[in-house]
Design an enzyme around this catalytic site. Sequence first.
Site, mmCIF file in Angstrom:
data_model
loop_
_atom_site.group_PDB
_atom_site.id
_atom_site.type_symbol
_atom_site.label_atom_id
_atom_site.label_comp_id
_atom_site.label_asym_id
_atom_site.label_seq_id
_atom_site.Cartn_x
_atom_site.Cartn_y
_atom_site.Cartn_z
ATOM 1 N N ASN A 1 93.464 -10.120 5.063
ATOM 2 C CA ASN A 1 94.797 -9.527 4.981
ATOM 3 C C ASN A 1 94.961 -8.406 5.992
ATOM 4 O O ASN A 1 94.034 -7.645 6.246
ATOM 5 C CB ASN A 1 95.035 -9.003 3.560
ATOM 6 C CG ASN A 1 96.496 -8.672 3.319
ATOM 7 O OD1 ASN A 1 97.004 -7.677 3.808
ATOM 8 N ND2 ASN A 1 97.165 -9.518 2.548
ATOM 9 N N ILE A 2 96.154 -8.286 6.547
ATOM 10 C CA ILE A 2 96.399 -7.274 7.568
ATOM 11 C C ILE A 2 96.153 -5.871 7.043
ATOM 12 O O ILE A 2 95.812 -4.955 7.801
ATOM 13 C CB ILE A 2 97.839 -7.405 8.137
ATOM 14 C CG1 ILE A 2 97.971 -6.582 9.430
ATOM 15 C CG2 ILE A 2 98.868 -7.014 7.094
ATOM 16 C CD1 ILE A 2 99.245 -6.838 10.183
ATOM 17 N N LYS A 3 96.301 -5.664 5.723
ATOM 18 C CA LYS A 3 96.037 -4.343 5.148
ATOM 19 C C LYS A 3 94.575 -3.969 5.258
ATOM 20 O O LYS A 3 94.231 -2.789 5.328
ATOM 21 C CB LYS A 3 96.474 -4.318 3.681
ATOM 22 C CG LYS A 3 97.975 -4.458 3.484
ATOM 23 C CD LYS A 3 98.334 -4.413 2.004
ATOM 24 C CE LYS A 3 99.839 -4.554 1.805
ATOM 25 N NZ LYS A 3 100.205 -4.529 0.351
ATOM 26 N N GLY A 4 93.693 -4.949 5.252
ATOM 27 C CA GLY A 4 92.283 -4.719 5.506
ATOM 28 C C GLY A 4 91.536 -3.977 4.417
ATOM 29 O O GLY A 4 91.887 -4.038 3.239
ATOM 30 N N PHE A 5 90.520 -3.218 4.856
ATOM 31 C CA PHE A 5 89.608 -2.565 3.919
ATOM 32 C C PHE A 5 88.913 -1.404 4.635
ATOM 33 O O PHE A 5 88.596 -1.501 5.818
ATOM 34 C CB PHE A 5 88.568 -3.585 3.417
ATOM 35 C CG PHE A 5 87.419 -2.985 2.662
ATOM 36 C CD1 PHE A 5 87.604 -2.474 1.382
ATOM 37 C CD2 PHE A 5 86.152 -2.926 3.205
ATOM 38 C CE1 PHE A 5 86.550 -1.910 0.674
ATOM 39 C CE2 PHE A 5 85.089 -2.381 2.517
ATOM 40 C CZ PHE A 5 85.292 -1.871 1.241
#
Length: 255
Positions: free
Chosen positions: A131-135
């Site tokens: 996901n573009i939100k990432g981690f």
Amino acid sequence: MSAPGTAPKIVRPYGDTTGDGMVQMSFTLPLPHDKRAEGAALQLAAKMGMDPALLVHAKAMGPDFTFFVVYGAVNHLVDVSAVRVLEREYPLLSAKEVNGAIKSRLRRRLVVVGACIGTDAHTVGIDAILNIKGFAGEKGLEYYREITVVNLGAQVLVPDLVERARAEKADAVLVSQVVTQRDAHLHNTTEMSAAFREAYPAGKRPLLVVGGPRFDEHATDRLGVDRVFGKGTTPGEVASYLVHALIPPRERKSA
């Protein structure tokens, strides 16, 4: 004694004071919560080498189980020099470097198909990487302009994953496994790797990458995959590995 500034080779656990050997351990026994269950918990702790063992917490988990936390000293030593660590054999690249390497060598977008397979419905792991939100402050693979991401989500059947990977002409397949009861993550992974070996000619299958909190990073050969990532893995680590594994270093160019 170790010289100042150097790490000791032999260590023991630390609780209240250095080298006191104190550890805390939690477990569940299939016994209703009563004095007999508490005695059983202390007996187990003693058999595991805790002496003395103190029961610091006990809580009924329904009518037939009890959760315990015990605290005590152990005499075991740890030889740090004998610890096996899987060292990262590739450099961590920035998003710009990853995009540049893919564009200059592949001359097309790199295709990644990701999923949680079997009955695993926990998408937090695969979403953290894709996901573009990432981690952990890093954007996921959807952020990389030279990577095409196909996220199939949760509870994907292995035949469906193979079929979609073939349809998308995937360069890499990323699988996340969070559910580990009865070694479900191991069974699902070996089933998945066998299905890909059967579906693709030798040397033609996509890169197989699995990740999850309970995987052994050294188990690639046993599981039939190319890479195993453990807890805390970031999107940047995965992207850098894909470049390392799919693009020979001598042909890699800077962005």
